[in-house]
Design an enzyme around this catalytic site. Structure first.
Site, mmCIF file in Angstrom:
data_model
loop_
_atom_site.group_PDB
_atom_site.id
_atom_site.type_symbol
_atom_site.label_atom_id
_atom_site.label_comp_id
_atom_site.label_asym_id
_atom_site.label_seq_id
_atom_site.Cartn_x
_atom_site.Cartn_y
_atom_site.Cartn_z
ATOM 1 N N SER A 147 8.958 -12.388 0.101
ATOM 2 C CA SER A 147 9.082 -11.511 -1.118
ATOM 3 C C SER A 147 8.744 -10.090 -0.775
ATOM 4 C CB SER A 147 8.384 -12.283 -2.482
ATOM 5 O OG SER A 147 6.939 -12.348 -1.857
ATOM 6 N N HIS A 198 3.432 -7.579 -1.767
ATOM 7 C CA HIS A 198 4.607 -6.927 -2.421
ATOM 8 C C HIS A 198 4.377 -5.516 -2.441
ATOM 9 C CE1 HIS A 198 4.812 -10.990 -5.201
ATOM 10 N NE2 HIS A 198 5.077 -11.148 -3.768
#
Length: 317
Positions: A147, A198
Site C-alpha cells: 500500500s 502510507h
C-alpha cells in the site's frame, strides 16, 4: 502497509474475490508489468519466502541490524488475504492507467525503485518520530504490504491524469487532495495500518512529481528507458505532454465532394457549367441548386423585358 499481521489460514475469500476481479477485467486488458506485479504478490502470499516477522521493514531490523533484504521483500508480502485483495485491486486500476500512459519499461522501473524508496522513507519517518516523541516503539514498528507503493502511484496518477474527484465514504474530494484525505481516513478506520508507511508513499510520489526524483531516474537510466510521451494536452509547463494541434493542422479529405479538383479547377468547372446551362428557366433559378458548391445566376433581363414585366404586374392589380 500493515503493522499488525496474523497467520494465513482458512479459506482465502479475499484471494478468490481478487481472481474474480482479474477475470472480470480480462487478462488481455492488463498490461505486462501490472500483471507481473500482481502475479508476484499473489505468489508470495501463497508461497512466502520467509515468515512475515522476517520480511517486515522496521528501523530496528532494516537499519540497525542491516537486514537490507527487507527493503524489497516487505512490499510484496501481505498480512492476510483481505490485505492482499484491497491492495491488488487498487494496483489493478492504477497500473492499467499508468502503464499505458508511461510505457511498460518505465512503469516497471518505477515499481522497482518505489518499492525500495518507500521502505527507506518509512524508516526515516519512524526514526524521526521516535526521536521527536522519545518513544522507542517507533523503532520496533514493523510493516509489510504494497500500500505504500500504491499511495505513491496514486500521486503519480493524479499528476498524469489531473482533475476529477473521488468519493471517500460518500464525500467527494478533489483528486488533488484525495491521497491526503485517504491517508487520514485509513488511519482512523484501520488503526492496524501503518500511517508512516502510507505517508512515505505520498512523499515518494511527490519526490517524483515535484522533486528531483524523475530527473535522477532518467539520468540513472542512461538513455535506455524513457517514459512514453503521448500527444495530449495537460499543462503548458509539463514537459511530459505535447499538444498535437490535431484540430488546426489536420486536413480533411474533401475528394468525395470535389472529385479531386483543386479550388481553381472547381471555379472554372462551375463557370463553364453555368454558361453552358442556357436552357434552364427562371423557375429552376429559384427552386433548384447545382450539384457543385456555388453557381452563377442567369443573365439579367434587358430593359425592354423589365418594362414588359412591370406592365403585366400593374394589369393584375
Amino acid at each position: 502497509m500493515q503493522r499488525q499481521y496474523k497467520a494465513q489460514r482458512g479459506l482465502n475469500t479475499g484471494l478468490l474475490l481478487l481472481f474474480g476481479q482479474i477475470y472480470q477485467v480480462g487478462l488481455n486488458n492488463i498490461p505486462p508489468i501490472t500483471f507481473a506485479t500482481l502475479a508476484v504478490n499473489i505468489y508470495l502470499f501463497l508461497q512466502p519466502l520467509k515468515p512475515l516477522e522476517e520480511v517486515c521493514i522496521s528501523v530496528s531490523e532494516g537499519f540497525y541490524r542491516r537486514d537490507w533484504h527487507r527493503l524489497y521483500l516487505s512490499a510484496f508480502h501481505h498480512a492476510d488475504d483481505w490485505h492482499l485483495y484491497f491492495n491488488m485491486v487498487s494496483l489493478l486500476w492504477k497500473g492499467i492507467k499508468l502503464e499505458r500512459r508511461l510505457g511498460s519499461m518505465w512503469f516497471g522501473y518505477i515499481i522497482t525503485l518505489f518499492s525500495v524508496l518507500v521502505g527507506i522513507v518509512y524508516m526515516i519517518l519512524e526514526f524521526t518520530l521516535a526521536e521527536l516523541l522519545e518513544n522507542p516503539s517507533f523503532i520496533q514498528s514493523c510493516a509489510v504490504g504494497f500500500s505504500g507503493v500504491l499511495f505513491a502511484l496514486k500521486v503519480l496518477n493524479n499528476y498524469y491524469h489531473p482533475g476529477g474527484s473521488s468519493s471517500l465514504m460518500g464525500i467527494y474530494v478533489s483528486n488533488k487532495y484525495a491521497c491526503w484525505v485517504e491517508l487520514i481516513a485509513i488511519h482512523l478506520l484501520s488503526p492496524g495500518s501503518s500511517f508512516a508507511g502510507h505517508l512515505a508513499g505520498i512523499l515518494v510520489g511527490l519526490m517524483y512529481t515535484m522533486g528531483p526524483l524523475k530527473t535522477i531516474m532518467k539520468a540513472c537510466a542512461g538513455g535506455f528507458i524513457f517514459p512514453t510521451v503521448f500527444s495530449q494536452q495537460r499543462n503548458n509547463n509539463n514537459p511530459d505532454y505535447r499538444y498535437s494541434g490535431y484540430a488546426s493542422n489536420t486536413q480533411r479529405d474533401y475528394n468525395p465532394y470535389t472529385a479531386g479538383m483543386n479550388e481553381e479547377e472547381q471555379v472554372e468547372w462551375a463557370i463553364r457549367n453555368s454558361l453552358n446551362d442556357t436552357g434552364n428557366s427562371a423557375r429552376h433559378y429559384h427552386d433548384e441548386r447545382r450539384p457543385y458548391g456555388f453557381w452563377l445566376p442567369p443573365e439579367e433581363p434587358s430593359h425592354e423585358e423589365l418594362r414588359r414585366r412591370r406592365l403585366q404586374r400593374f394589369e393584375r392589380w
